[in-house]
Design a protein around this motif. Structure first.
Motif, PDB file in Angstrom:
ATOM      1  N   ALA A 169       1.074  -1.321  -0.001  1.00  0.00           N
ATOM      2  CA  ALA A 169       0.108   0.083  -0.087  1.00  0.00           C
ATOM      3  C   ALA A 169       0.855   1.270  -0.064  1.00  0.00           C
ATOM      4  CB  ALA A 169      -0.932  -0.025   1.235  1.00  0.00           C
ATOM      5  N   SER A 170       1.864   1.186   0.646  1.00  0.00           N
ATOM      6  CA  SER A 170       2.995   2.369   0.676  1.00  0.00           C
ATOM      7  C   SER A 170       3.466   2.544  -0.467  1.00  0.00           C
ATOM      8  CB  SER A 170       3.779   2.302   1.805  1.00  0.00           C
ATOM      9  OG  SER A 170       4.575   1.360   1.531  1.00  0.00           O
ATOM     10  N   CYS A 171       3.959   1.608  -1.310  1.00  0.00           N
ATOM     11  CA  CYS A 171       4.463   1.710  -2.478  1.00  0.00           C
ATOM     12  C   CYS A 171       3.298   2.235  -3.662  1.00  0.00           C
ATOM     13  CB  CYS A 171       5.251   0.321  -3.080  1.00  0.00           C
ATOM     14  SG  CYS A 171       6.649  -0.176  -2.353  1.00  0.00           S
ATOM     15  N   ILE A 172       2.185   1.754  -3.560  1.00  0.00           N
ATOM     16  CA  ILE A 172       1.210   2.403  -4.369  1.00  0.00           C
ATOM     17  C   ILE A 172       1.026   3.695  -4.369  1.00  0.00           C
ATOM     18  CG2 ILE A 172      -1.276   2.204  -4.762  1.00  0.00           C
ATOM     19  CD1 ILE A 172      -1.358  -0.641  -4.036  1.00  0.00           C
ATOM     20  N   VAL A 173       1.067   4.363  -3.051  1.00  0.00           N
ATOM     21  CA  VAL A 173       1.040   5.816  -2.831  1.00  0.00           C
ATOM     22  C   VAL A 173       2.092   6.257  -3.481  1.00  0.00           C
ATOM     23  CG1 VAL A 173       0.507   7.558  -1.177  1.00  0.00           C
ATOM     24  CG2 VAL A 173      -0.879   5.716  -1.076  1.00  0.00           C
ATOM     25  N   GLN A 174       3.317   6.064  -3.138  1.00  0.00           N
ATOM     26  CA  GLN A 174       4.532   6.623  -3.270  1.00  0.00           C
ATOM     27  C   GLN A 174       4.809   6.640  -4.836  1.00  0.00           C
ATOM     28  OE1 GLN A 174       6.486   8.026  -0.977  1.00  0.00           O
ATOM     29  NE2 GLN A 174       8.171   8.552  -2.176  1.00  0.00           N
ATOM     30  N   ALA A 175       4.248   5.746  -5.365  1.00  0.00           N
ATOM     31  CA  ALA A 175       4.487   5.734  -6.897  1.00  0.00           C
ATOM     32  C   ALA A 175       3.513   6.682  -7.615  1.00  0.00           C
ATOM     33  CB  ALA A 175       4.185   4.503  -7.628  1.00  0.00           C
ATOM     34  N   LEU A 176       2.334   7.076  -6.985  1.00  0.00           N
ATOM     35  CA  LEU A 176       1.209   7.882  -7.630  1.00  0.00           C
ATOM     36  C   LEU A 176       1.495   9.218  -7.219  1.00  0.00           C
ATOM     37  CD1 LEU A 176      -1.874   5.733  -7.352  1.00  0.00           C
ATOM     38  CD2 LEU A 176      -0.700   6.211  -9.354  1.00  0.00           C
ATOM     39  N   ILE A 177       2.148   9.792  -5.953  1.00  0.00           N
ATOM     40  CA  ILE A 177       2.187  11.199  -5.613  1.00  0.00           C
ATOM     41  C   ILE A 177       3.167  11.925  -6.647  1.00  0.00           C
ATOM     42  CG2 ILE A 177       1.178  10.500  -3.243  1.00  0.00           C
ATOM     43  CD1 ILE A 177       4.156  10.971  -2.312  1.00  0.00           C
ATOM     44  N   PRO A 178       2.589  13.090  -6.986  1.00  0.00           N
ATOM     45  CA  PRO A 178       3.704  13.677  -7.835  1.00  0.00           C
ATOM     46  C   PRO A 178       5.067  14.379  -7.139  1.00  0.00           C
ATOM     47  CG  PRO A 178       1.830  14.892  -7.674  1.00  0.00           C
ATOM     48  CD  PRO A 178       1.591  13.707  -6.791  1.00  0.00           C
ATOM     49  N   TYR A 179       4.717  14.427  -5.697  1.00  0.00           N
ATOM     50  CA  TYR A 179       5.912  15.087  -5.021  1.00  0.00           C
ATOM     51  C   TYR A 179       6.792  13.709  -4.361  1.00  0.00           C
ATOM     52  CZ  TYR A 179       2.264  14.488  -1.751  1.00  0.00           C
ATOM     53  OH  TYR A 179       1.019  13.844  -0.866  1.00  0.00           O
ATOM     54  N   GLY A 180       6.563  12.536  -4.668  1.00  0.00           N
ATOM     55  CA  GLY A 180       7.650  11.699  -4.104  1.00  0.00           C
ATOM     56  C   GLY A 180       8.978  11.717  -4.834  1.00  0.00           C
ATOM     57  N   ALA A 181       9.724  11.154  -3.910  1.00  0.00           N
ATOM     58  CA  ALA A 181      11.216  11.513  -4.562  1.00  0.00           C
ATOM     59  C   ALA A 181      11.680  10.704  -5.810  1.00  0.00           C
ATOM     60  CB  ALA A 181      12.213  10.818  -3.677  1.00  0.00           C
ATOM     61  N   GLN A 182      10.799   9.543  -6.141  1.00  0.00           N
ATOM     62  CA  GLN A 182      11.116   8.825  -7.276  1.00  0.00           C
ATOM     63  C   GLN A 182      10.633   9.515  -8.567  1.00  0.00           C
ATOM     64  OE1 GLN A 182       9.966   7.698  -4.549  1.00  0.00           O
ATOM     65  NE2 GLN A 182      10.950   5.890  -3.815  1.00  0.00           N
ATOM     66  N   THR A 183       9.435  10.014  -8.317  1.00  0.00           N
ATOM     67  CA  THR A 183       8.577  10.681  -9.357  1.00  0.00           C
ATOM     68  C   THR A 183       9.400  12.069  -9.739  1.00  0.00           C
ATOM     69  OG1 THR A 183       6.448   9.806  -8.938  1.00  0.00           O
ATOM     70  CG2 THR A 183       6.532  11.531 -10.271  1.00  0.00           C
ATOM     71  N   LEU A 184       9.825  12.742  -8.806  1.00  0.00           N
ATOM     72  CA  LEU A 184      10.374  14.058  -9.009  1.00  0.00           C
ATOM     73  C   LEU A 184      11.730  13.693  -9.746  1.00  0.00           C
ATOM     74  CD1 LEU A 184       9.718  15.609  -5.461  1.00  0.00           C
ATOM     75  CD2 LEU A 184       8.977  16.489  -7.844  1.00  0.00           C
ATOM     76  N   LEU A 185      12.353  12.865  -9.358  1.00  0.00           N
ATOM     77  CA  LEU A 185      13.592  12.394  -9.908  1.00  0.00           C
ATOM     78  C   LEU A 185      13.580  11.975 -11.585  1.00  0.00           C
ATOM     79  CD1 LEU A 185      16.963  12.246  -9.761  1.00  0.00           C
ATOM     80  CD2 LEU A 185      16.671  10.178  -8.801  1.00  0.00           C
ATOM     81  N   ALA A 186      12.583  11.120 -11.648  1.00  0.00           N
ATOM     82  CA  ALA A 186      12.418  10.634 -13.127  1.00  0.00           C
ATOM     83  C   ALA A 186      12.065  11.779 -13.853  1.00  0.00           C
ATOM     84  CB  ALA A 186      11.461   9.563 -13.026  1.00  0.00           C
ATOM     85  N   THR A 187      11.106  12.274 -13.617  1.00  0.00           N
ATOM     86  CA  THR A 187      10.571  13.541 -14.313  1.00  0.00           C
ATOM     87  C   THR A 187      11.633  14.721 -14.560  1.00  0.00           C
ATOM     88  OG1 THR A 187       9.483  14.767 -12.549  1.00  0.00           O
ATOM     89  CG2 THR A 187       8.208  13.073 -13.821  1.00  0.00           C
ATOM     90  N   ALA A 188      12.329  14.760 -13.476  1.00  0.00           N
ATOM     91  CA  ALA A 188      13.301  15.915 -13.722  1.00  0.00           C
ATOM     92  C   ALA A 188      14.621  15.410 -14.818  1.00  0.00           C
ATOM     93  CB  ALA A 188      14.275  16.213 -12.284  1.00  0.00           C
ATOM     94  N   LEU A 189      14.863  13.968 -14.654  1.00  0.00           N
ATOM     95  CA  LEU A 189      15.894  13.606 -15.592  1.00  0.00           C
ATOM     96  C   LEU A 189      15.318  13.519 -17.034  1.00  0.00           C
ATOM     97  CD1 LEU A 189      17.402  10.617 -13.480  1.00  0.00           C
ATOM     98  CD2 LEU A 189      18.534  12.612 -14.184  1.00  0.00           C
ATOM     99  N   ALA A 190      14.055  13.344 -17.183  1.00  0.00           N
ATOM    100  CA  ALA A 190      13.270  13.393 -18.324  1.00  0.00           C
ATOM    101  C   ALA A 190      12.855  14.656 -18.886  1.00  0.00           C
ATOM    102  CB  ALA A 190      12.060  12.488 -18.346  1.00  0.00           C
ATOM    103  N   GLY A 191      13.027  15.722 -18.188  1.00  0.00           N
ATOM    104  CA  GLY A 191      12.508  16.887 -18.532  1.00  0.00           C
ATOM    105  C   GLY A 191      11.075  17.258 -18.762  1.00  0.00           C
ATOM    106  N   ILE A 192      10.161  16.421 -17.910  1.00  0.00           N
ATOM    107  CA  ILE A 192       8.728  16.492 -17.916  1.00  0.00           C
ATOM    108  C   ILE A 192       8.034  17.044 -16.772  1.00  0.00           C
ATOM    109  CG2 ILE A 192       8.514  15.008 -19.794  1.00  0.00           C
ATOM    110  CD1 ILE A 192       7.606  12.828 -17.709  1.00  0.00           C
ATOM    111  N   SER A 193       6.919  17.432 -16.443  1.00  0.00           N
ATOM    112  CA  SER A 193       6.380  17.950 -15.410  1.00  0.00           C
ATOM    113  C   SER A 193       6.122  16.592 -14.290  1.00  0.00           C
ATOM    114  CB  SER A 193       4.721  18.419 -15.515  1.00  0.00           C
ATOM    115  OG  SER A 193       4.082  18.426 -14.432  1.00  0.00           O
TER     116      SER A 193
END
Length: 434
Positions: free
Chosen positions: A379-403
């Motif tokens: 359940a924690s991994c589901i939420v962490q994957a979906l929130i746009p302010y999680g470290a993983q999403t922030l890093l991935a989108t920063a490296l890809a240059g998207i929102s």
């Protein structure tokens, strides 16, 4: 929690109000106007932080700012910023010397076009399962995902979403993942027991996601536009092979990135780039992480304010107040860790925060420790994957240059996993959990 410890509803909701302000400004406003690019996440976090410090917290202004600053300056947050800096330097230099183009070109020669998207998902699943960290997986694959999306004529967010989803597959299952360690220790079960309970939930979701990506990926054809001459130089893929090999070997991600930078720098020199030019590439990459670093610091400080004001304790209090039966108990554990994760943006912290009370719930309603550990982690991994302010999403989108919000509509795996968790809870039989 005794009666005297109960937090009044008014105070509890006030403690949670900074998160409500943030979600309203960023998610609700963006959804209403139909564009998640219009409202910068840093602005929403700044407004919510100002509300938390100015309205929610008590005491002198310097003390309130101190709470925010200590949370933002936590060693885990500063370590994450170091990862961002190294990742930015590596990604920028690798792209400029042609390593990304070479890797993409080789991949396009090996795999048929319709298998690129599911292939990225499977690669992320394998790497994350091996390294036990979603962050390390994102670092290794997000830049490649962005370039492959361009070569296939597909939305970048789609490929990034596949990488993020696969990254959390291993984060959830791996024996060396910090979430697995936290879940099993708080619930008092062995890792192999939790793995067996977990795989029954995760495997169907991963299979559904893979099939979905096969069909989605078949809609795009590979054009390979704009690849540089370096794409014909296969030895330029060495930095990425080194990154993946060291990550799979379980080396610390900071060391992995440092080794990748050193290898890329050497290849750049060998390819005719001078040292100052290569340093300029690294500097540009570090600069590109500036917004991500600001968001990380602001989010950590905001969440520290919420916790200090009693918001997390109030959530625990309210969610555990009305539980009836084994199904309700399991649903409560999943909701508990998920909502705390929403407020902390850190799945490991959410598991540790809710671990003790989840164990008490499990004992009361006859739920096995392995099932509770599985629910906490999943359940924690589901939420962490979906929130746009999680470290993983922030890093991935920063490296890809998207929102940070761009991958959300393509997040097949987290939603499939949420359905799988719901089915596992709905079909629970209390007599089997004794």
């Amino acid at each position: 929690m005794t009666h005297t410890d109960l937090i009044p509803s008014r105070r509890g909701w006030l403690a949670l109000s900074p998160m409500i302000v943030f979600l309203t400004l960023y998610v609700a406003v963006s959804a209403m106007i139909g564009d998640f690019y219009k409202m910068p996440i840093a602005v929403a976090l700044t407004a919510a932080s100002a509300w938390g410090i100015g309205v929610v917290m008590r005491g002198g202004l310097s003390d309130r700012i101190g709470v925010f600053s200590r949370a933002a300056g936590h060693s885990d947050i500063l370590y994450m910023i170091w990862i961002f800096v190294l990742a930015g330097a590596f990604a920028s230099m690798a792209k400029e010397i042609g390593a990304v183009d070479a890797t993409v070109a080789l991949t396009l020669r090996v795999f048929p076009p319709q298998m690129l998207l599911p292939g990225m998902f499977l690669a992320a699943c394998f790497i994350s399962l091996s390294v036990g960290t979603s962050v390390g997986t994102v670092v290794a694959l997000a830049p490649l995902a962005a370039e492959m999306a361009g070569a296939a004529g597909a939305p970048t967010a789609m490929y990034v979403a596949a990488v993020i989803g696969g990254a959390f597959f291993g984060d959830n299952l791996s024996f060396i993942s910090d979430t697995t360690i936290a879940a099993t220790r708080t619930q008092g079960c062995r890792m192999d027991e939790k793995f067996r309970a977990n795989i029954r939930i995760v495997a169907p979701a991963a299979l559904v996601s893979f099939i979905a990506y096969v069909f989605i990926g078949s809609d795009f054809t590979t054009a390979m536009p704009g690849l540089s001459p370096a794409a014909a130089t296969p030895w330029l893929i060495a930095p990425y092979l080194l990154i993946i090999a060291l990550a799979v070997a379980g080396i610390n991600v900071a060391i992995v990135l440092s080794a990748g930078i050193a290898a890329t720098f050497a290849l750049g020199l060998a390819g005719g780039h001078d040292a100052l030019t290569l340093c300029g590439y690294m500097g540009a990459g570090i600069d590109s992480m500036g917004n991500l670093i600001i968001i990380t610091l602001m989010a950590a400080g905001l969440l520290g304010v919420i916790k200090s004001a009693g918001g997390i304790d109030y959530l625990l209090q309210r969610l555990t107040a009305r539980i009836s039966g084994a199904r309700g108990a399991q649903a409560c554990v999943a909701a508990l860790v998920g909502i705390v994760n929403l407020c902390t943006a850190n799945n490991t912290v959410a598991i540790i925060t809710t671990g003790a009370i989840s164990r008490d719930i499990a004992r009361t309603y006859g739920i096995t420790p392995r099932k509770t550990a599985s629910l906490l982690d999943t359940a924690s991994c589901i939420v962490q994957a979906l929130i746009p302010y999680g470290a993983q999403t922030l890093l991935a989108t920063a490296l890809a240059g998207i929102s940070p919000a761009a991958p959300w509509s393509y997040m097949v795996y987290p939603w499939a996993l949420a359905v799988s968790v719901g089915i596992s809870v709905a079909w629970v039989r209390k007599k089997r959990e004794k």
